[in-house]
Write an enzyme that holds these catalytic residues in place. Structure first.
Site, PDB file in Angstrom:
ATOM      1  CB  CYS A   2      -0.894   0.030   1.231  1.00 30.98           C
ATOM      2  SG  CYS A   2      -1.908  -1.428   1.396  1.00 30.98           S
ATOM      3  NE  ARG A  27       4.525   1.895  -1.042  1.00 34.44           N
ATOM      4  CZ  ARG A  27       5.386   1.925  -0.037  1.00 34.44           C
ATOM      5  NH1 ARG A  27       6.526   2.554  -0.182  1.00 34.44           N
ATOM      6  NH2 ARG A  27       5.125   1.331   1.114  1.00 34.44           N
ATOM      7  CD1 TRP A  77      -0.007  -5.656  -3.669  1.00 33.09           C
ATOM      8  CD2 TRP A  77      -0.115  -6.658  -1.676  1.00 33.09           C
ATOM      9  NE1 TRP A  77       0.513  -6.926  -3.800  1.00 33.09           N
ATOM     10  CE2 TRP A  77       0.457  -7.569  -2.593  1.00 33.09           C
ATOM     11  CE3 TRP A  77      -0.283  -7.077  -0.343  1.00 33.09           C
ATOM     12  CZ2 TRP A  77       0.860  -8.853  -2.235  1.00 33.09           C
ATOM     13  CZ3 TRP A  77       0.118  -8.358   0.010  1.00 33.09           C
ATOM     14  CH2 TRP A  77       0.685  -9.232  -0.938  1.00 33.09           C
ATOM     15  CG  ASN A 103       1.625   0.187   4.077  1.00 37.12           C
ATOM     16  OD1 ASN A 103       1.331  -1.003   3.975  1.00 37.12           O
ATOM     17  ND2 ASN A 103       2.807   0.673   3.728  1.00 37.12           N
ATOM     18  N   GLY A 104      -0.252  -1.685   6.319  1.00 36.63           N
ATOM     19  CA  GLY A 104       0.130  -2.582   7.418  1.00 36.63           C
ATOM     20  C   GLY A 104      -1.012  -3.527   7.717  1.00 36.63           C
ATOM     21  CD  GLU A 486      18.216 -11.517  -8.834  1.00 34.23           C
ATOM     22  OE1 GLU A 486      17.762 -12.142  -7.861  1.00 34.23           O
ATOM     23  OE2 GLU A 486      17.749 -10.421  -9.206  1.00 34.23           O
ATOM     24  CE  LYS A 490      14.745  -9.454 -11.191  1.00 37.66           C
ATOM     25  NZ  LYS A 490      15.422  -9.437  -9.933  1.00 37.66           N
ATOM     26  CD  GLU A 493      10.975 -10.357  -9.686  1.00 39.76           C
ATOM     27  OE1 GLU A 493      10.313 -10.015  -8.715  1.00 39.76           O
ATOM     28  OE2 GLU A 493      12.201 -10.138  -9.769  1.00 39.76           O
ATOM     29  CG  HIS A 509      21.623 -35.884  -7.044  1.00 40.58           C
ATOM     30  ND1 HIS A 509      22.094 -37.141  -6.751  1.00 40.58           N
ATOM     31  CD2 HIS A 509      22.716 -35.102  -7.220  1.00 40.58           C
ATOM     32  CE1 HIS A 509      23.417 -37.118  -6.713  1.00 40.58           C
ATOM     33  NE2 HIS A 509      23.814 -35.883  -7.007  1.00 40.58           N
ATOM     34  CE  LYS A 609      11.835  -1.754  -6.109  1.00 43.75           C
ATOM     35  NZ  LYS A 609      12.670  -2.691  -6.891  1.00 43.75           N
TER      36      LYS A 609
HETATM   37  C1  AGP Z   1      13.240  -8.968  -6.697  1.00 47.34           C
HETATM   38  O1  AGP Z   1      13.155  -8.621  -8.027  1.00 47.34           O
HETATM   39  C2  AGP Z   1      12.044  -8.732  -5.896  1.00 47.34           C
HETATM   40  N1  AGP Z   1      11.407  -7.519  -6.136  1.00 47.34           N
HETATM   41  C3  AGP Z   1      12.127  -9.151  -4.434  1.00 47.34           C
HETATM   42  O2  AGP Z   1      12.557 -10.455  -4.390  1.00 47.34           O
HETATM   43  C4  AGP Z   1      12.968  -8.289  -3.467  1.00 47.34           C
HETATM   44  O3  AGP Z   1      14.325  -8.451  -3.725  1.00 47.34           O
HETATM   45  C5  AGP Z   1      12.622  -8.705  -2.024  1.00 47.34           C
HETATM   46  O4  AGP Z   1      11.267  -8.452  -1.791  1.00 47.34           O
HETATM   47  C6  AGP Z   1      13.460  -8.010  -0.991  1.00 47.34           C
HETATM   48  O5  AGP Z   1      13.254  -6.639  -0.984  1.00 47.34           O
HETATM   49  P1  AGP Z   1      14.228  -5.656  -0.227  1.00 47.34           P
HETATM   50  O6  AGP Z   1      15.578  -5.792  -0.866  1.00 47.34           O
HETATM   51  O7  AGP Z   1      13.632  -4.300  -0.419  1.00 47.34           O
HETATM   52  O8  AGP Z   1      14.270  -6.083   1.210  1.00 47.34           O
END
Ligand code: AGP
Length: 614
Positions: A2, A27, A77, A103-104, A486, A490, A493, A509, A609
């Site tokens: 949010c 976000r 959100w 937010n929360g 990673e 990428k 997501e 395995h 985000k």
């Molecule tokens: C990665 O592309 C993501 N957006 C996500 O995994 C992100 O790295 C994770 O939520 C951690 O966020 P932060 O680094 O702000 O703590």
């Protein structure tokens, strides 16, 4: 997650709120709303709608349709209650006198809702937030307390995390803010005051901001901001100047933030690395760890989530080699529940771009409780994690808007390598010549990365060949395995393709049973000393009909081309720095695949985000 924006001033609030919400879209959200207080009418006007912000904005003619100079806006959100017009914020109290954005998560909302329902208060939504609006009104309507006291009583009753913006029709010139475990920033303008979840929403209006502390309550008017601590005692929170460029949080001609941020990586690395490497020596002036503390160190623990955790995985390989100390890496969401072996001889390195990830924050607090010193690697200045750490190394990547992290990952990695060199010098665990060689290569990274990015057409071509695959495997050994994690994240997501990362040796395995004619395997083979092993694993995949897109260093390009279907090469560099170059082709591959599949690259479905719930 949010996003909150608030304004108290002399201009019409709604256009400012809508513009601010636009800056918070990254976000992640599913609905948006605004509440504006009209002094003339002494009533609150609330407008909200499920879906993207433009739905709300069109409804309100860009804000021109709403009169009033004090207001709050929100992007939601969903947690409690599906995305819908009714569950969107702001939420009103039953008389319509109090409006709240949040937010929360209010953890005890069920109990509070029952308390209020028993007293005849009707609820309109399924959200946890509505209890705040109803509870503030419940205390306020009592008539014996003023609004601020009613808010304070409400805060004493609620449990959980919150950043709140509260309006009251009786106080049309005021906006009240409160925070606990969710970020909230106060902005000081010229004849106006602002409230926001993060500074990107404020950059167009002011650069003078203050970070609210946990438990703080603030009253914003056009004349200024009064702040109170958790005991409701007046406090002054330090104001800081934010020097991020306004256009740093804008697309600047690029189609997507993600692509812009991929291309910004060389510059971001220069900012993160160059000032910290003087005459070939690492100078972490922002760090103070005494010699006796470092000599007593027995272990490093890296704690993070998502891509930041993947940086930690590279860090494990690199730091153990550089420091000859055990380095453990833990997912922050697991750390606090696994009874970790941490004490005062453990340095806990917390990595977070946003500095607000709730799981990471909780792990930090657990590590501190166990006696460890906390060193955080953070991008957002003044963020909660930065403020609760003993030591902070900022990544100076500038604002990162795309949900999929790119430049934050690269700068986190570079800063972790700098930290390794710094500790290795203090502990005497690396020869000087070896340190010098690595430092020289760190300085060369931005230019080499520019060369990698210049080859993007070749990666786009590979994406055009493979964008319709239903599942993709990423394999690698050692730092290539950490990088595979990673690359795989990428892709999944932003393109919604199922993808998994495996340590190459593990494939046989179990997962190799999934390889069939045409399966795509992205094989990372940049580690020179493990190249032959990588080739064997590639052969295993190919002999089962799999297609292989390989990543290798330039000196191995030709050799790799004899075995793999496609080869992307990166310049040679120090072995520990290979992931810093290797990550860019993986980011670009994911980007182009998502583009060809028509995905919403900057705002992938279901993702946020800044993940501020557990
Ligand atoms: C990665 O592309 C993501 N957006 C996500 O995994 C992100 O790295 C994770 O939520 C951690 O966020 P932060 O680094 O702000 O703590």
């Amino acid at each position: 997650m949010c996003g909150i924006i608030g304004y108290a001033g002399s201009e019409q609030a709604a256009p400012i709120l809508l513009e601010g919400l636009g800056k918070l879209e990254y976000r992640g959200y599913d609905s948006a709303g605004v509440a504006v207080c009209s002094r003339r009418e002494r009533r609150l006007r609330v407008h909200k709608a499920k879906g993207w912000l433009h739905v709300l904005s069109d409804m309100l003619d860009g804000g021109a349709a709403v009169e009033g100079c004090v207001g709050v806006g929100h992007t939601r959100w969903a947690t409690h209650g599906a995305p819908s017009d009714i569950n969107s914020h702001p939420h009103l109290s039953r008389s319509g006198k109090i409006a709240v954005v949040h937010n929360g998560i209010i953890e005890n909302y069920g109990e509070l809702k029952a308390f209020l329902t028993d007293r005849g208060v009707p609820f309109a939504s399924e959200t946890d937030t509505e209890v705040v609006a109803q509870l503030v009104e419940y205390f306020y309507e009592d008539g014996r307390v003023d609004l601020l006291e009613a808010v304070s009583r409400c805060l004493r009753r609620i449990e959980g995390a919150y950043a709140l913006g509260i309006l009251c029709a009786d106080r049309p010139e005021e906006l009240i803010a409160a925070r606990k475990d969710s970020p909230l920033i106060l902005g000081y303008g010229d004849g106006c005051s602002f409230l926001a979840s993060d500074v990107t929403a404020l950059l167009r209006h002011t650069r003078r901001v203050a970070y609210m502390d946990d438990g703080d309550v603030a009253v914003l008017t056009k004349e200024g901001i009064r702040c109170y601590d958790y005991l409701m005692q007046p406090v002054v929170r330090e104001t800081v100047y934010v020097d991020w460029a306004v256009d740093a949080a804008e697309k600047g001609g690029y189609e997507h933030f993600m692509f812009k941020e991929i291309m910004e990586q060389p510059e971001a690395l220069r900012r993160a690395v160059f000032p910290r490497l003087k005459d070939g020596r690492v100078r972490l002036e922002d760090l103070s760890l005494s010699g006796s503390y470092l000599r007593g160190l027995r272990k490093l623990y890296i704690v993070a989530c998502g891509s930041s955790y993947h940086v930690g995985m590279v860090g494990k390989y690199n730091l153990e080699r550089m420091l000859r100390l055990p380095v453990e890496v833990a997912l922050a969401s697991e750390f606090r529940y696994m009874d970790p072996i941490v004490d005062e001889n453990t340095l806990v390195v917390v990595i977070s771009q946003s500095g607000e990830t709730l799981d990471t924050m909780a792990a930090l607090r657990e590590a501190r409780r166990l006696g460890a010193k906390i060193l955080s690697i953070v991008n957002v200045m003044g963020s909660s994690i930065a403020r609760e750490s003993d030591q902070v190394l900022y990544t100076w990547a500038g604002p990162e808007i795309a949900v999929a992290t790119t430049k934050a990952y690269s700068t986190q990695l570079a800063v972790l390598d700098l930290l390794g060199l710094h500790l290795a010098e203090a502990l005497g665990t690396m020869e000087e010549a070896e340190r010098d060689a690595m430092a020289a290569e760190l300085l060369a990274l931005p230019e080499k990365l520019e060369r990698v990015l210049a080859e993007r057409d070749a990666i786009q071509y590979c994406a055009s060949e493979y964008f319709n695959r239903g599942s993709v495997f990423y394999i690698g050994r050692n730092v290539d395995y950490a990088l595979a994690l990673e690359g795989s994240l990428k892709l999944k997501e932003i393109s919604y393709i199922h993808s998994e990362a495996y340590a190459s040796g593990e494939l046989k395995h179990g997962a190799i049973s999934l390889i069939e004619e045409g399966s795509l395997v992205v094989a990372l083979a940049t580690c020179g000393r493990l190249f032959d092993k990588a080739m064997s694993n590639i052969a295993e995949v190919r002999s089962r009909g799999g297609r292989v897109l390989a990543l290798a260093t330039e000196d191995r390009r030709e050799e790799m081309a004899k075995t793999a279907d496609n080869v992307v090469a990166i310049p040679n560099t120090h072995p520990l720095l290979l992931p810093s170059l290797g990550v860019a082709p993986l980011q670009l591959f994911a980007y182009y695949v998502a583009l060809m599949r028509g995905c919403d690259i900057d705002k992938p479905r279901n993702l946020a985000k800044s993940v501020t719930v557990e």
